[in-house]
Design a protein around this motif. Structure first.
Motif, PDB file in Angstrom:
ATOM      1  N   PHE A  99       0.815  -1.221   0.000  1.00  0.00           N
ATOM      2  CA  PHE A  99       0.000   0.000   0.000  1.00  0.00           C
ATOM      3  C   PHE A  99       0.845   1.266   0.000  1.00  0.00           C
ATOM      4  O   PHE A  99       0.319   2.359   0.134  1.00  0.00           O
ATOM      5  N   LEU A 121      -7.024  -2.710  -6.333  1.00  0.00           N
ATOM      6  CA  LEU A 121      -6.771  -1.336  -5.909  1.00  0.00           C
ATOM      7  C   LEU A 121      -8.114  -0.704  -5.540  1.00  0.00           C
ATOM      8  O   LEU A 121      -8.723   0.029  -6.314  1.00  0.00           O
ATOM      9  N   GLY A 125      -8.607   1.539   0.319  1.00  0.00           N
ATOM     10  CA  GLY A 125      -7.293   1.138   0.803  1.00  0.00           C
ATOM     11  C   GLY A 125      -7.043  -0.347   0.649  1.00  0.00           C
ATOM     12  O   GLY A 125      -7.765  -1.050  -0.062  1.00  0.00           O
ATOM     13  N   PHE A 126      -6.012  -0.822   1.322  1.00  0.00           N
ATOM     14  CA  PHE A 126      -5.563  -2.209   1.222  1.00  0.00           C
ATOM     15  C   PHE A 126      -6.011  -2.978   2.453  1.00  0.00           C
ATOM     16  O   PHE A 126      -5.708  -2.587   3.580  1.00  0.00           O
ATOM     17  N   TRP A 136      -3.938   3.885   1.428  1.00  0.00           N
ATOM     18  CA  TRP A 136      -2.863   4.057   0.452  1.00  0.00           C
ATOM     19  C   TRP A 136      -1.971   5.188   0.935  1.00  0.00           C
ATOM     20  O   TRP A 136      -2.459   6.249   1.322  1.00  0.00           O
ATOM     21  N   LEU A 160      -4.928   7.392  -5.137  1.00  0.00           N
ATOM     22  CA  LEU A 160      -4.062   6.428  -5.820  1.00  0.00           C
ATOM     23  C   LEU A 160      -4.781   5.723  -6.967  1.00  0.00           C
ATOM     24  O   LEU A 160      -4.218   5.530  -8.047  1.00  0.00           O
TER      25      LEU A 160
END
Length: 402
Positions: A99, A121, A125-126, A136, A160
């Motif tokens: 991330f 993605l 977020g991750f 991210w 991102l």
């Protein structure tokens, strides 16, 4: 007049992270597919030279101290110049955290290759676990005076996903091919590893993990100011919400050790990670230059997604000797999907709480792994992951960018 693309390497401060790709570029040049030019700063050229001349004698400590004297970076930065005079920029991001990205390079590059590329993605977020989503972030700190690996809050990268068309998955090479970075030294290291391949697997399954616990927790770590690139910060800020992968690694090592003959379960230290006072069981350590030969004895090498759910070097170190991987559910991807002969996944483990891991499924899957075909695993390696193959993927992908 140039008749082929020229790959120009402009910066690589951590040569050892990129040896697999460098060897691939060397091979493409020798095969007449590209021209290759290394056009780095004097400091980076010195580091390239120091590794080849002095690393065996002075070790990694000198390299770390050398890097502290100038700006560090996770990236390999390059450009491709085409016969018609046009150019395209690319970089390879080696950061272990899926991330973390370099916004500046992402904006300037035509193609941004992420060695630990998230499968998805997602805008939010991750997903680090069922309970935690990491935002991210940028490599850069909020405090610009801090160095790359120093502790401090990272800049958030909320947009991102808008750059997703530039982001391409890559892969992870072995831990180190050679102390040097010439074609000859890299090729010798490569041949040392791949020569260990055997279709006659004498043993069933192994695991080789560093620690049985995560880092020590720290007091007063705020989720608002924590450094998402520091393991201790993540575990401290989310104490009771996350559990370190090393805990699951120790548990699965015990399960493997309880299996019938043909299993080898190694945890080098039963203490905390990243601590000088953790006692290592030195009898269990396999020297790096012998590691692939050790792995080659087994049908399966076991993985539990560790540092930020990254894929470790053990994947390629296994594939190149015809050994398959048994792993928890992967959260990152390589530039091609894994074949069924290469990777078998069980349920999520990683940073999940122990109570949330389906251990009955893990044990069932562990006890019912199919017989492998080492020749099929090695054929997949030759077809997909060889240095020249991945280097050609990089060159082709950059060339296909709008």
């Amino acid at each position: 007049m140039r008749i082929r693309p020229k790959v120009i390497i402009e910066s690589a401060k951590r040569w050892d992270y990129f040896q697999w790709f460098l060897l691939g570029f060397y091979e493409l040049e020798r095969n007449g597919f590209i021209d290759l030019e290394i056009s780095c700063s004097i400091a980076e050229r010195n580091l390239l030279w120091i590794q080849s001349k002095f690393a065996q004698r002075v070790g990694n400590r000198l390299l770390r101290e050398y890097r502290k004297r100038w700006e560090d970076s996770y990236e390999f930065v390059g450009m491709i110049e085409y016969p018609n005079g046009s150019t395209k920029n690319f970089c390879i991001d080696s950061a272990d955290a899926p991330f973390l990205f370099d916004r500046d390079l992402l904006e300037r590059s035509d193609a941004y290759f992420k060695m630990q590329c998230p499968i998805r993605l997602n805008p939010e977020g991750f997903r680090l676990s069922n309970n935690v989503i990491a935002p991210w972030c940028e490599h850069q700190h909020q405090d610009s005076s801090l160095g790359l690996t120093e502790r401090g809050g990272r800049k958030v990268f909320p947009d991102l996903v808008s750059y997703s068309e530039k982001i391409h998955p890559l892969m992870i090479g072995p831990r180190r091919l050679s102390f040097g970075n010439s074609f000859r030294s890299l090729q010798q290291g490569y041949e040392n590893y791949t020569s260990a391949y055997t279709s006659q697997k004498k043993k069933r399954i192994m695991c080789y993990f560093g620690n049985a616990e995560g880092p020590r927790l720290e007091q007063n770590v705020s989720r608002d100011t924590m450094d998402w690139d520091w393991e201790a910060d993540i575990l401290s800020a989310y104490d009771g919400v996350l559990e370190h992968p090393n805990v699951k690694r120790a548990r699965i090592a015990d399960l493997i050790a309880s299996l019938e003959e043909g299993a080898d379960a190694r945890v080098i230290s039963r203490g905390v990670a990243d601590s000088s006072d953790s006692v290592k069981d030195t009898a269990k350590i396999v020297p790096l230059e012998e590691f692939c030969a050790f792995v080659a004895q087994f049908q399966y090498n076991t993985n539990i997604s560790g540092y930020r759910l990254s894929i470790p070097n053990r994947f390629i170190e296994s594939f190149m000797v015809g050994t398959s991987i048994f792993t928890d559910q992967c959260a990152v991807k390589w530039y091609l999907p894994f074949d069924s002969c290469e990777v078998i996944e069980t349920g999520r483990m990683g940073y999940e709480l122990d109570a949330d891991v389906d251990w009955s499924r893990v044990l069932h899957d562990l006890q019912n792994l199919p017989e492998t075909d080492p020749a099929e695993v090695y054929a997949a390696f030759e077809r997909k992951w060889r240095p020249d193959v991945v280097a050609k993927y990089i060159v082709d992908t950059v060339g296909n960018q709008l």
